[in-house]
Design a protein around this motif. Structure first.
Motif, short mmCIF file in Angstrom:
data_model
loop_
_atom_site.label_atom_id
_atom_site.label_comp_id
_atom_site.label_asym_id
_atom_site.label_seq_id
_atom_site.Cartn_x
_atom_site.Cartn_y
_atom_site.Cartn_z
N TYR A 1 0.71 -1.29 -0.09
CA TYR A 1 0.19 -0.22 -0.11
C TYR A 1 1.08 1.26 0.06
N PHE A 2 1.84 1.23 0.94
CA PHE A 2 2.73 2.33 0.90
C PHE A 2 3.75 2.67 -0.22
N ALA A 3 3.91 1.49 -1.03
CA ALA A 3 4.59 1.63 -2.30
C ALA A 3 4.09 2.70 -3.20
N VAL A 4 2.79 2.77 -3.22
CA VAL A 4 2.16 3.73 -3.99
C VAL A 4 1.37 4.90 -3.39
N ASN A 5 1.44 4.89 -2.12
CA ASN A 5 0.84 5.92 -1.29
C ASN A 5 1.79 6.48 -0.31
N PRO A 6 1.83 8.00 0.07
CA PRO A 6 2.90 8.61 0.77
C PRO A 6 2.37 8.08 2.33
N VAL A 7 3.59 7.87 2.94
CA VAL A 7 3.09 7.78 4.51
C VAL A 7 2.61 8.97 5.09
N PRO A 8 1.53 8.78 5.67
CA PRO A 8 0.88 9.97 6.31
C PRO A 8 2.19 10.56 7.68
N ALA A 9 2.02 11.72 7.81
CA ALA A 9 2.89 12.35 8.70
C ALA A 9 2.04 13.00 9.92
N THR A 10 0.85 13.18 9.64
CA THR A 10 0.01 13.61 10.80
C THR A 10 -1.47 12.84 10.59
#
Length: 297
Positions: free
Chosen positions: A174-183
């Motif tokens: 999932y995170f390979a195609v979506n940015p990691v949320p910072a907040t």
């Protein structure tokens, strides 16, 4: 006079609880006619009407309610004392009925109950799993299990687990195609795996806290579940981000099957407690079960 009326008073209590002569007769193993004669004789001796009878139901009168309020705790005390005396000369036994949510039952209660039940084969436990806020008095449970913050103040509470923490996790795919949320606010731009609450059918708002300031975020996604196991499977399958108890996904995080994010926004909080009414009498087996479930650091 009490000696003459004791059996009839016990019969009266059963009829009043069941609100039915038919059900009470079945429970006591006597005929409806015998019950009716016994209660009529009791009312005549006391010169008090105890029950209001209709063609469809039976209900205690105001005087009957006062007698019930007086008798029930005393009979419960007597039954418990007799059971304690019996168990001094025999193995611990009895029936215990518990209410617990899915996570508490799966991760904490059942693992602790297994060795307890093997040690005391004469103790029977019914564990009812329900994610709602069950009224244990109305549901006739001996005790319930909830997070410490949710236990009513008029209950006796016994800590049975350590502090807990929620984990926000997603699969590497999932995170390979979506940015990691910072907040937490950035979760609104992600596909999240929702949880349906049993109360009022609403969706769970994810809860966060940082520097003592709480934050609740409403998320959206393709799938919604009311059970924990399915939410974990969905996040492992790459359907989005989930917010679940950390202890249920620790192994997946360690193995790299899941990636944990927003750790700074997920502080620990009070864990699970077993709770029960202070006025409720319990069999000796109940004290043994409390000791088996009690948390020790």
């Amino acid at each position: 006079m009490l000696k003459e009326n004791f059996n009839e008073l016990q019969i009266f209590l059963v009829v009043a609880r069941e609100r039915s002569f038919t059900k009470a007769a079945g429970k006591l193993g006597v005929s409806q006619s015998a019950l009716s004669h016994a209660l009529k004789a009791l009312e005549e001796r006391l010169n008090i009407r105890l029950l209001t009878r209709t063609t469809r139901s039976v209900a205690p009168t105001e005087a009957g309610e006062r007698i019930i309020a007086c008798l029930e705790p005393r009979i419960a005390d007597l039954e418990q004392e007799l059971e304690s005396l019996v168990q001094l000369n025999g193995p611990a036994s009895g029936n215990i009925r518990l209410s617990a949510g899915e996570h508490a039952a799966r991760s904490l209660v059942w693992p602790k109950l297994k060795p307890f039940l093997r040690e005391y084969p004469e103790i029977n436990v019914e564990l009812v799993v329900d994610n709602g806020f069950v009224n244990i008095v109305e549901g006739r449970f001996d005790a319930g299990i909830r997070l410490g913050e949710s236990v009513d103040k008029d209950m006796i509470a016994v800590r049975i687990g350590p502090d807990m923490r929620m984990a926000v996790v997603g699969a590497p795919s999932y995170f390979a195609v979506n940015p990691v949320p910072a907040t937490p606010h950035e979760l609104q731009n992600h596909r999240c795996i929702n949880m349906r609450l049993p109360t009022a059918g609403g969706l769970y708002h994810w809860e966060f806290e940082r520097e003592g300031k709480p934050l609740r975020v409403r998320v959206e996604g393709q799938v919604t579940f009311n059970l924990l196991a399915e939410r974990i499977d969905a996040v492992l399958s790459g359907f989005g981000i989930a917010c679940v108890p950390e202890n249920m996904v620790q192994d997946y995080i360690k193995s790299g099957e899941l990636v944990q994010v927003l750790q700074d926004w997920c502080p620990p909080f009070s864990g699970y407690y077993l709770y029960y009414p202070s006025r409720k009498q319990h069999p000796p087996a109940f004290a043994l079960m409390i000791d088996a479930l009690r948390y020790s650091e």
